[in-house]
Design an enzyme around this catalytic site. Structure first.
Site, mmCIF file in Angstrom:
data_model
loop_
_atom_site.group_PDB
_atom_site.id
_atom_site.type_symbol
_atom_site.label_atom_id
_atom_site.label_comp_id
_atom_site.label_asym_id
_atom_site.label_seq_id
_atom_site.Cartn_x
_atom_site.Cartn_y
_atom_site.Cartn_z
ATOM 1 N N CYS A 95 -21.281 -27.481 11.215
ATOM 2 C CA CYS A 95 -20.439 -27.045 12.334
ATOM 3 C C CYS A 95 -21.295 -26.638 13.532
ATOM 4 O O CYS A 95 -21.924 -27.482 14.138
ATOM 5 C CB CYS A 95 -19.495 -25.930 11.874
ATOM 6 S SG CYS A 95 -18.116 -25.689 13.004
ATOM 7 N N HIS A 223 -16.903 -27.803 6.569
ATOM 8 C CA HIS A 223 -17.710 -26.738 5.961
ATOM 9 C C HIS A 223 -17.809 -26.840 4.443
ATOM 10 O O HIS A 223 -16.945 -26.297 3.737
ATOM 11 C CB HIS A 223 -17.089 -25.379 6.309
ATOM 12 C CG HIS A 223 -17.251 -24.990 7.732
ATOM 13 N ND1 HIS A 223 -18.298 -24.207 8.176
ATOM 14 C CD2 HIS A 223 -16.507 -25.274 8.825
ATOM 15 C CE1 HIS A 223 -18.186 -24.014 9.480
ATOM 16 N NE2 HIS A 223 -17.104 -24.653 9.908
ATOM 17 N N GLU A 225 -19.841 -25.162 2.628
ATOM 18 C CA GLU A 225 -20.114 -23.810 2.101
ATOM 19 C C GLU A 225 -18.837 -22.971 2.022
ATOM 20 O O GLU A 225 -18.854 -21.873 1.479
ATOM 21 C CB GLU A 225 -21.193 -23.119 2.945
ATOM 22 C CG GLU A 225 -20.735 -22.477 4.241
ATOM 23 C CD GLU A 225 -20.337 -23.466 5.333
ATOM 24 O OE1 GLU A 225 -20.441 -24.693 5.105
ATOM 25 O OE2 GLU A 225 -19.886 -23.016 6.398
#
Lengths: 264, 1000
Positions: A95, A223, A225
């Site tokens: 990002c 994302h 994560e």
């Protein structure tokens, strides 16, 4: 030996906790270093095998996302970054980290040039930030070490400036021919698409993630994560009942691939 | 020297920002713009050469997509008007601040204080527009003239104009002085001093202050310090901030003569806060062991597990948001972030919540002059909280909107933050606050400017035409994020002893409050970093400039603390020391300008308000009954009504997933497009124990009876937690009262009734928090939500937000609301009553019948004992994992609830209303069963094979199987006599549900 991963913090990036957790779960040793501390002593980069530019709002996204963070990194870390790349280490950006990497020039990193920006991540076509889950389709022929073996994967997007853009057609052609477009926004059937909301930003060729031609440097807008727990998925409640709930969040696979590469 | 840099996109690069302007102009103003190209302008005011300016220009622009110029960038080939919007002098320019940092990097040197960057935005417009149109676009859509400047150029004017090289420097250099204000023995003169100074002090308060200064002890103290007899402006301002309604909650602290005209009973209530809010929590506290810190700190603290406490606070930021929706609301969210940050030894921030009460964005009647259109307020408020939350890296987890035209005068903007606090910090309980004599008084974070001066006193007033623009602050999330990370680091290194936030009243409140722990405080205002020169000492003391925290730093930690701050690019100023003198003493350039007796200031000085409340049940007619019996059409219509329809469009602009801890998100279902009852999240990466957030709010019930409104919203906040699987024995609540002025006066002739409404609400809060065992752990009140702008008085309906925080042992057991499997059975848990008063159904009928306020009827009540039995059984059922889904109906009743669970699951429900458990003198009619908003109910679905166990768990309770789940994607409801009442495919419900606010 656990590979050591450098996570740069400070000035508005904010995914340090989940990014650290992801590397830990994958078997690496993440170390968070504040940008100012890193700029004070750039040589400390030599003690790491991997580097991550994490998500967030560096400098509040002022003057376009990632721009000012990139400016600082380029001014102060250029030599060490070049050495990091030459030493065949790995770099991941998510990002805002991806935005920063394109503004430094690390991506797409064509022709061995890592400090000349070639593409930009621009404001989404819808005109504002969006947070929802998308389906990604991965290029099986890409050299990207992070996406090896992936076919499709759901991940959340959370950005306002995620549209890959350049007016230079030859750059896009080169990206495509070298397999640098490692991840694309896809519809439910897994076909890359330009249609909103499956493609949340109108990105050229539906590109969601880019790697350099070596495959060791990779950035993506969604994302991974943020999908470390199976319960992060918006339909985990249904998956739990029909037996499709994964044992761990699928986003972890990116980090496991990174560690696998470093362990050779 | 000032250089001008203009940056625009290259030809062929799409301008999404410009396209956004075209779209918003069309939908919000009905203005047709054919083309809009935007450009960024940076005015660089620095001691540099042209070549350096050129390097800055190259550094600022993104060379891949943009072109730039030093001076004037060639105008686009075709345009008709150019609109440029910049900031007024002294207004926070966040982009300018970042650009300044980038400039320092490019120049490779530190910048002088005066070297600044100022930004503005250009819009090159094409279309059949007049100069007035362009001004209208600027004033009413793109800029807020309170804080921004607008320049309009025709094409010819622009092409011939010299580039503007002036910078909006705040260049006011008044004589810096401290005035002494004599308080004459004259009521009119005293009130003039109060109102001219926006002190909001009442005559009684002015009189008390006057007597205080005339007392021998005070005279002697002042003589000793060489101070004048009468107060300085610094002192008077400090007292005004501390005693403001905003800071000292005079309505909740005052004495009320309360009479219930229904029963004839009269009573004297000495402080609503002490009698009801605090007393109920105290009573509950005796029965539970998980309260850590309640009401004494900036946020409530409760136990979570052996390592962590949970910290939660919800605030309102109404008045600033009315003046500048973007800046005001952004300050609301980053401001409430500082509450947990300043609680105990400082909490880590985990999740944000928001909620707004606004006029309809489609309001088409005349707006009183001086007020903004509710749509503009709504856009600005959302944008502000979005920017503040997203840029701070804190995910949102709850959000709501209530629309009613009585919020036209004052929008309500609720912002809240949940955080975690380690049980111990540095070997001692983290909730303990202590300051020792000799500790440094430290301010850290942002600089002080005129922004936010009089915020506290101003918000304690109605919104008047002359309300001060400087009461608006603009948040800077980046500065606060840096501050926050620095403080977490400093906390864990043990570099400070105590911390609190700087909110209303600025350091005049925070220094004094911290001084209470040691018994006194002395500070030097000259040591405060300023944004610009020209601030008077009193302005420095009361400024509400943002992003500041106040600390007590041990003498031995000063150098380490300062060193860390430098490394983290955070400004800190050591402004004085804490002592035990009993005085809050302020110096300017070494000279004492204020020395206030802290006992007078905080404890004994402020006179109590004496107020009256008389309760008489209002007579509000009910609408006529609806004709016919099939409600398919009405349900579809109701799904699209403003207070029922989907809020997803705006919500998706907020980041809800940073940190990656979410489990049950704000939107659930196979398409993730129906709202969840409550949200569930992990708070640690290595544990499955979770926190749950939910809320209850219903201003329309207030119109019938605030007692039952309060009972209902408490029940709603609790049952939402229960619905997702939260433990009944671990729910705490926060109370946020937003009331119209409840003090009887010529401008509030119905004050006694409004006060009675407040009393009844408090009585219910007391009764039900005790009955449910769900203590209020923190709260806030705002009691002046009226507007007289444009000569029209608009008062909000009494509005109580109850925010609940619950816990779940294992988040993997959380239950969501959508139907899950064809073949499962649908049960109704809890009794339905004939309670259509102020329901969505009655309000819809009243509107259709042309009497929109005639939505009377029986307001829903709460039977706490019956509810508790149900909640206990629900807890067991969830623990055993036998519920496939659970939903608690609220607005729109069972009918809307059924629609939502079908839409969420993409499945059918076949429902028989004759089976619904009911309570009442007579059998309920179909409309009453479908649309009553009775409390304490759930619609659950159960897997075949678990029916027997389910019925065993709920034996003796009002529970019945009311239908089955099938795969068709329809909702079919049969009435008590067997007639079809609803028969619809679910897409026909989803469509209106999603349409109303999509793109708005």
């Amino acid at each position: 030996m656990k590979p050591k991963i450098l996570i740069i913090t400070g000035y508005g990036v904010n995914c340090e906790a989940e990014s650290s957790r992801a590397w830990e779960l994958a078997g690496a040793e993440p170390v968070r270093v504040h940008l100012n501390d890193l700029l004070d002593r750039p040589v400390q980069m030599r003690g790491f095998q991997g580097l991550m530019f994490i998500g967030g709002f560096s400098y509040g996204d002022h003057m376009t996302s990632g721009h000012v963070f990139a400016l600082r990194v380029k001014h102060h870390l250029r030599e060490e970054l070049q050495k990091f790349i030459d030493d065949q280490k790995i770099i991941l950006g998510v990002c805002n980290g991806f935005q920063t990497m394109t503004k430094i020039g690390l991506l797409p990193g064509l022709n061995g040039e890592y400090f000349e920006p070639k593409v930009s991540l621009m404001q989404n076509d819808c005109g504002h930030f969006q947070n929802f889950w998308v389906n990604l389709k991965f290029d099986a022929k890409s050299p990207c070490i992070f996406t090896k073996g992936f076919d499709t994967m759901p991940l959340p997007v959370r950005h306002g400036e995620g549209k890959i853009f350049t007016t230079d057609k030859t750059v896009i052609e080169q990206i495509e021919s070298l397999g640098c477009a490692a991840a694309r926004y896809a519809d439910a059937a897994g076909n890359p698409t330009k249609e909103f909301p499956a493609n949340p930003n109108g990105s050229l060729n539906a590109i969601a993630g880019l790697c350099d031609p070596t495959g060791r440097i990779f950035g993506l807008m969604p994302h991974p994560e943020a999908y470390l727990f199976p319960e992060n998925h918006p339909n985990w409640d249904v998956q739990k009942l029909n037996g499709t709930l994964s044992a761990q969040g699928l986003g972890l696979k990116f980090f496991e691939n990174g560690v696998r590469y470093l362990k050779g | 020297m000032i250089y001008r840099i203009e940056i625009g996109l290259k030809p062929g690069v799409p301008d999404a920002r410009g396209r956004g302007v075209i779209g918003r102009a069309k939908s919000a103003l009905g203005m047709k713009i054919k083309g809009c190209q935007t450009r960024d302008v940076y005015k660089v005011d620095a001691d540099i050469k042209r070549a350096q300016a050129k390097a800055i220009q190259m550094g600022f622009a993104d060379a891949v997509v943009a072109r730039s110029a030093l001076g004037r960038l060639k105008a686009p080939g075709s345009f008709d008007w150019m609109l440029e919007i910049g900031f007024k002098p002294g207004v926070t320019d966040n982009v300018g601040r970042t650009a300044r940092g980038a400039m320092a990097d490019i120049l490779g040197r530190e910048l002088a204080w005066e070297e600044q960057v100022y930004t503005s935005l250009q819009y090159f417009l094409k279309g059949d527009l007049t100069r007035e149109d362009v001004l209208h676009l600027g004033k009413d859509l793109l800029a807020n003239t309170l804080i921004q400047t607008i320049q309009v150029f025709s094409k010819e004017e622009w092409l011939t104009a010299e580039p503007d090289l002036t910078a909006p420097v705040f260049d006011d250099h008044p004589e810096i002085k401290v005035n002494v204000i004599e308080l004459p023995d004259n009521d009119a003169a005293l009130m003039k001093i109060s109102s001219d100074g926006i002190l909001s002090l009442s005559l009684e308060e002015m009189r008390v202050i006057r007597s205080h200064y005339l007392s021998d002890a005070v005279k002697a103290h002042r003589a000793e310090l060489g101070m004048p007899v009468w107060p300085t402006d610094v002192e008077l301002e400090c007292i005004a901030q501390t005693w403001s309604e905003h800071c000292s909650h005079k309505v909740f602290a005052g004495t009320i003569e309360y009479k219930d005209a229904e029963t004839g009973k009269e009573e004297i209530i000495n402080s609503l806060y002490k009698t009801y809010v605090k007393a109920s929590t105290k009573k509950v506290a005796g029965k539970i062991d998980w309260l850590v810190s309640v009401f004494t700190d900036n946020a409530g603290v409760i136990k979570f597990n052996e390592d962590l406490h949970l910290v939660y606070k919800v605030e309102t930021h109404n008045s600033p948001s009315a003046l500048d929706p973007f800046g005001g609301s952004m300050t609301g969210i980053v401001g409430v972030n500082r509450d947990p940050m300043g609680t105990g030894m400082g909490a880590q921030l985990v999740s944000n919540v928001w909620g707004y009460c606004l006029g309809s964005p489609f309001y088409d009647k005349e707006i009183p002059s001086g007020l903004m259109h509710p749509r503009r307020i709504r856009d600005g408020v959302h944008d502000g909280v979005i920017a503040g939350g997203n840029e701070s890296g804190i995910p949102w987890s709850r959000g709501f909107e209530c629309f009613d035209e009585r919020y036209l005068g004052k929008p309500l903007v609720y912002c809240g933050t949940m955080g975690t606090l380690p049980v111990n910090v540095g070997g001692r309980p983290s909730e303990r606050k202590e300051v020792q004599v000799g500790d440094w008084t430290v301010m850290c974070g942002g600089r002080i400017g005129k922004d936010g001066i009089h915020g506290a006193t101003f918000s304690s007033e109605e919104l008047r035409t002359e309300s001060p623009a400087q009461a608006v602050q603009i948040g800077d999330p980046l500065t606060q994020r840096k501050l926050y990370e620095f403080l977490m680091e400093a906390r864990d290194l043990g570099l400070y002893r105590c911390i609190t936030d700087n909110g209303a009243g600025g350091i005049s409140c925070s220094f004094g409050e911290m001084g209470k722990y040691s018994g006194g405080c002395e500070c030097e205002l000259k040591d405060a970093p300023l944004k610009y020169e020209g601030l008077q000492p009193w302005e420095i003391l009361v400024s509400e400039a943002q992003e500041r925290m106040t600390l007590a730093v041990q003498p031995e930690c000063r150098s380490a603390f300062e060193a860390l701050a430098r490394k983290r690019d955070v400004e800190v100023s050591f402004m004085g020391t804490y002592n035990d003198s009993g005085y809050f003493t302020v110096k300017y350039d070494g000279k004492v300008v204020a020395s206030l007796d802290m006992d007078f200031l905080y404890e004994t000085g402020c006179p109590k308000l004496h107020m009256k409340g008389v309760w008489k049940k209002p007579e509000i007619p009910a609408p006529e009954k609806a004709k016919g019996g099939n409600r398919t059409k009405q349900l579809r219509q109701m799904m699209g009504r403003l207070n029922i329809c989907s809020r997803e469009y705006k919500s998706r602009i907020y980041d809800g997933e940073v940190k990656g801890l979410s489990v049950v998100k704000p939107f659930v279902g196979v398409n993730a497009d129906v709202p969840s009852d409550a949200t569930v999240m992990r708070v640690e990466y290595n544990k499955d124990r979770g926190a749950i957030l939910a809320e209850g709010i219903n201003p329309w019930f207030s119109d019938l009876d605030t007692y039952h409104m309060t009972a209902s919203v408490i029940d709603e906040a609790i049952r939402r937690v229960i619905s997702v699987g939260g433990r009944l024995d671990r729910i705490a609540i926060l109370d946020n009262f937003c009331w119209p002025d409840p003090v009887q006066s010529p401008k509030t002739p119905d004050g006694e009734y409004k006060m009675a409404q407040l009393v009844r609400s408090n009585k219910a809060l007391y009764d039900y928090t005790i009955a449910f065992g769900t203590p209020a752990v923190s709260g806030k009140d705002s009691c002046k939500n009226d507007s007289t702008r444009g000569g029209k008085k608009i008062s909000i309906p009494p509005t109580l937000l109850i925010s609940s925080i619950g816990q779940i042992d294992d988040v993997k057991k959380a239950v969501t609301m959508p139907l899950k499997e064809a073949g499962s059975l649908i049960y109704m848990v809890g009794a339905t009553k004939n309670e259509l008063g102020a329901s969505e159904w009655n309000r819809m009928l009243a509107e259709e019948q042309g009497n929109p306020w005639n939505y009377g009827g029986d307001v829903p009540v709460v039977d706490a004992e019956a509810a508790l039995a149900i909640y206990r059984a629900m807890n067991k059922a969830q623990d055993e994992g036998i519920l496939l889904s659970s939903h608690t109906p609220s607005k729109g009743g069972l009918a809307v609830g059924l629609a939502l669970i079908c839409m969420g699951g993409g499945l059918s429900a076949d429902i028989d209303l004759s089976k619904v458990p009911m309570v009442g003198k007579r059998k309920l009619k179909d409309d009453e069963i479908l649309f009553s908003e009775s409390n304490s109910r759930f619609v659950v679905s159960v897997k075949p094979g678990n029916f027997a166990r389910f019925e065993e768990l709920f034996a003796g309770l009002p529970v019945a199987q009311i239908g089955t789940v099938t795969a068709e994607k329809n909702l079919i409801v049969k009435g008590v006599k067997g007639a079809t009442r609803i028969d619809t495919d679910i897409e026909s419900l989803r469509k209106p549900f999603k349409k109303t606010l999509y793109g708005i």
